[in-house]
Design a protein around this motif. Structure first.
Motif, short mmCIF file in Angstrom:
data_model
loop_
_atom_site.label_atom_id
_atom_site.label_comp_id
_atom_site.label_asym_id
_atom_site.label_seq_id
_atom_site.Cartn_x
_atom_site.Cartn_y
_atom_site.Cartn_z
N ALA A 1 0.84 -1.20 0.00
CA ALA A 1 0.00 0.00 0.00
C ALA A 1 0.87 1.25 0.00
CB ALA A 1 -0.93 0.00 1.21
N PHE A 2 1.96 1.24 0.80
CA PHE A 2 2.88 2.38 0.80
C PHE A 2 3.53 2.54 -0.57
CE2 PHE A 2 3.19 1.75 5.54
CZ PHE A 2 2.57 2.95 5.86
N ARG A 3 3.89 1.45 -1.20
CA ARG A 3 4.52 1.51 -2.53
C ARG A 3 3.57 2.14 -3.55
NH1 ARG A 3 8.20 -2.75 -5.33
NH2 ARG A 3 8.36 -3.36 -3.18
N SER A 4 2.33 1.71 -3.55
CA SER A 4 1.34 2.26 -4.48
C SER A 4 1.09 3.74 -4.21
CB SER A 4 0.01 1.51 -4.37
OG SER A 4 0.18 0.19 -4.74
N PHE A 5 0.99 4.10 -2.93
CA PHE A 5 0.74 5.50 -2.56
C PHE A 5 1.89 6.40 -3.00
CE2 PHE A 5 1.39 8.90 0.56
CZ PHE A 5 0.25 9.65 0.30
N THR A 6 3.13 5.99 -2.71
CA THR A 6 4.26 6.85 -3.08
C THR A 6 4.44 6.93 -4.58
OG1 THR A 6 5.79 4.99 -2.78
CG2 THR A 6 5.53 6.51 -0.93
N THR A 7 4.23 5.83 -5.29
CA THR A 7 4.36 5.86 -6.75
C THR A 7 3.35 6.81 -7.37
OG1 THR A 7 5.18 3.59 -6.77
CG2 THR A 7 4.34 4.45 -8.85
N SER A 8 2.10 6.74 -6.93
CA SER A 8 1.09 7.64 -7.48
C SER A 8 1.35 9.08 -7.07
CB SER A 8 -0.32 7.20 -7.06
OG SER A 8 -0.49 7.34 -5.68
N SER A 9 1.87 9.28 -5.85
CA SER A 9 2.19 10.65 -5.42
C SER A 9 3.31 11.25 -6.27
CB SER A 9 2.63 10.65 -3.95
OG SER A 9 1.59 10.24 -3.12
N LEU B 1 4.69 15.83 -10.19
CA LEU B 1 5.92 16.05 -10.92
C LEU B 1 6.18 17.55 -11.04
CD1 LEU B 1 8.16 14.55 -12.43
CD2 LEU B 1 6.83 14.82 -14.51
N PRO B 2 7.30 18.04 -10.46
CA PRO B 2 7.53 19.49 -10.48
C PRO B 2 7.90 19.99 -11.88
CG PRO B 2 9.35 18.36 -9.43
CD PRO B 2 8.32 17.33 -9.73
N PRO B 3 7.65 21.27 -12.14
CA PRO B 3 8.03 21.84 -13.43
C PRO B 3 9.54 21.81 -13.61
CG PRO B 3 7.17 23.55 -11.96
CD PRO B 3 7.01 22.25 -11.26
N GLY B 4 9.98 21.64 -14.82
CA GLY B 4 11.41 21.57 -15.10
C GLY B 4 11.97 20.17 -15.05
N SER B 5 11.12 19.18 -14.79
CA SER B 5 11.57 17.79 -14.76
C SER B 5 11.54 17.22 -16.17
CB SER B 5 10.66 16.96 -13.87
OG SER B 5 10.70 17.41 -12.55
N PHE B 6 12.44 16.29 -16.41
CA PHE B 6 12.49 15.58 -17.69
C PHE B 6 11.94 14.17 -17.48
CE2 PHE B 6 15.77 18.78 -17.93
CZ PHE B 6 15.60 19.32 -19.21
N PRO B 7 10.64 13.94 -17.75
CA PRO B 7 10.07 12.62 -17.48
C PRO B 7 10.62 11.52 -18.38
CG PRO B 7 8.43 14.08 -18.46
CD PRO B 7 9.66 14.90 -18.23
#
Length: 119
Positions: A24-32, A37-43
Motif C-alpha cells: 500500500a505504501f509503494r502504491s501510494f508513493t508511486t502515485s504521489s 511532478l515538479p516543473p522543469g523535470s524531464f520525465p
C-alpha cells in the motif's frame, strides 16, 4: 501508562501490521510521485543511484532483518558490509536535485542495474 493504551498490540504485532502495508505504501508513493511532478523535470530522462544501509561490518555475521539483508560490497566506500541498499530512480532536473520516480530497499547483493528492469 499501559492502562491508557489498553488496545495497543505488542511491538511484534505492530511491526507485522506495518509489514503487511508495504505494498500500500509503494502504491501510494508511486502515485504521489507521478501526480506531483515538479516543473522543469524531464520525465523521459531518469537517473539511478543507490546507497548502502549498513547493519554491521562485513567481519561480523548479520543478525538484524535476516530476510532482507545479506553481505554485499560498496565500491564507493571500498568495504564489505551486511545490510541492504536504498535504490532510487529519479527524473532529471536541471540545476536541482532529481525528483524521485521510484524508491526500493533491496538486499545488499542486488545489482543496481537489474532492480528497475523488472518494473
Amino acid at each position: 501508562m499501559l492502562d491508557w493504551f489498553a488496545k495497543l498490540v505488542s511491538y511484534a504485532g505492530f511491526s507485522n501490521h506495518l509489514n503487511q502495508l508495504s505494498e500500500a505504501f509503494r502504491s501510494f508513493t508511486t502515485s504521489s510521485f507521478e501526480d506531483f511532478l515538479p516543473p522543469g523535470s524531464f520525465p523521459n530522462q531518469s537517473l539511478l543511484d543507490s546507497m548502502p544501509i549498513i547493519t554491521c561490518s562485513g567481519k561480523r555475521n548479520g543478525k538484524v532483518a535476516k530476510n532482507l539483508t545479506d553481505k554485499g560490497y560498496c565500491s564507493t566506500k571500498s568495504l564489505y558490509y551486511y545490510g541492504a541498499k536504498l535504490q532510487t530512480l529519479a527524473f532529471r532536473r536541471l540545476d536541482k536535485i532529481p525528483f524521485p520516480e521510484e524508491i526500493q530497499i533491496t538486499p545488499a547483493t542486488v545489482n543496481d542495474l537489474t532492480v528497475f528492469k523488472e518494473a
